[in-house]
Design a protein around this motif. Sequence first.
Motif, short mmCIF file in Angstrom:
data_model
loop_
_atom_site.label_atom_id
_atom_site.label_comp_id
_atom_site.label_asym_id
_atom_site.label_seq_id
_atom_site.Cartn_x
_atom_site.Cartn_y
_atom_site.Cartn_z
N UNK A 1 0.86 -1.18 0.00
CA UNK A 1 0.00 0.00 0.00
C UNK A 1 0.90 1.24 0.00
N UNK A 2 0.65 2.17 -0.91
CA UNK A 2 1.46 3.37 -1.00
C UNK A 2 1.07 4.39 0.06
N UNK A 3 2.04 5.23 0.41
CA UNK A 3 1.77 6.28 1.39
C UNK A 3 0.82 7.35 0.85
N UNK A 4 0.72 7.45 -0.49
CA UNK A 4 -0.22 8.42 -1.04
C UNK A 4 -1.65 8.06 -0.68
N UNK A 5 -1.90 6.79 -0.41
CA UNK A 5 -3.22 6.36 0.04
C UNK A 5 -3.30 6.30 1.56
N UNK A 6 -2.30 5.72 2.20
CA UNK A 6 -2.34 5.57 3.65
C UNK A 6 -2.30 6.92 4.37
N UNK A 7 -1.65 7.93 3.78
CA UNK A 7 -1.54 9.25 4.39
C UNK A 7 -2.26 10.30 3.55
N UNK A 8 -3.34 9.90 2.87
CA UNK A 8 -4.06 10.85 2.02
C UNK A 8 -4.65 11.97 2.88
N UNK A 9 -4.45 13.23 2.50
CA UNK A 9 -4.89 14.32 3.39
C UNK A 9 -6.39 14.54 3.42
N UNK A 10 -7.11 14.13 2.38
CA UNK A 10 -8.55 14.44 2.32
C UNK A 10 -9.44 13.21 2.43
N UNK A 11 -8.93 12.03 2.18
CA UNK A 11 -9.76 10.82 2.29
C UNK A 11 -10.04 10.51 3.76
#
Length: 346
Positions: free
Chosen positions: A39-49
């Motif tokens: 799992x990429x950090x762009x998903x795990x640390x998404x600012x708006x999701x």
Amino acid sequence: MDTPQNTALTRALTELPGPLPARGVIHIAMRHTDRFTVVGNHLAQHPTLSTTAVGLAVRIQSLPQGTEIGIKALAARLPEGEKLIAAALRELEAHGYLQRARTRLPNGRIVTRTVFCNQPAALLRTRTVPTQPLPPVVREIPAPLPVWAPAPQWDPAPPQAPAPESVPLPATTPPHTAPMPEPQPAASPFVPLVPASTAPKPPPRPLPQPHASTPELHRAATAFLADLRRQTPEFTLSEDDIHRLAPAVAAWLERDAHPDTIRRTLTTDLPQPLRHPAKFLRHRLTALLPPRLPEAHELTPPPTRPRVTVTPFQTCDGCERAFRSHAPGHCRDCRNVHARAAQTAS
């Protein structure tokens, strides 16, 4: 004494290299060998999701390909309700992680195809292809460092012969390396893998119209559409929808389609949930319109062409030339010669 102690966790903390932070989370990273998902950090640390959307995205990534991930299928597998799952799916669809599109199968059934991308930003990156092969990379060999003798130390002993000084080795000249050319971008670098949701759609096909509309045909079509809700409650249509779809049903009835056949064609394999029944009926009435029945004169076989009689070839008994005739004998030239000879003899 009643508090359980996790000795394995404590022992793992003592084996971590370096000083531990005074506060905050401490990670104990164990290497996975099976049953894991990247799992990429762009998903795990998404600012708006939302956290629910991130967790649902991770859950979808861990499922094998072909698994049903509809709202009802996920609600039966997860503790969250259908409303919360639907809101999370809409978030993922808005940020490009999820795409749902309706596709018509060859048998006419409409299904919803769900596509999940674990890194949607990678689909929009520019792809570059080198136009020519790159030259081999030549590594520079550094020059060896000079070796110097250690500094002499003062010794009160009697002076001795001075030790020969070590001479530094000559530095080798590095080989000349040609500059590496930069790759040139292709003519059309952007290759979208998934069509954009804003792409223009083809205009809808026109609604079928009867060849000769009569009051009896229009009355039968409106009665058929109003009667659909008795067996299929999803098709509870308004009066405007019935009058709008009545010409298409009249076109089916004009082509000698039985009402039971039309009802079976329109109400079989319905999508769940059916959100727009009028649009769904318009699509099936337009796409599945049967051809008109052929008339009696169209079913008669075409007339056969008259058989042409071909005169066979014969071999002349006198000159042995080939000529066309139904009976063997002489050709025309030989017959003329014989005729002139008979006239002369007479």
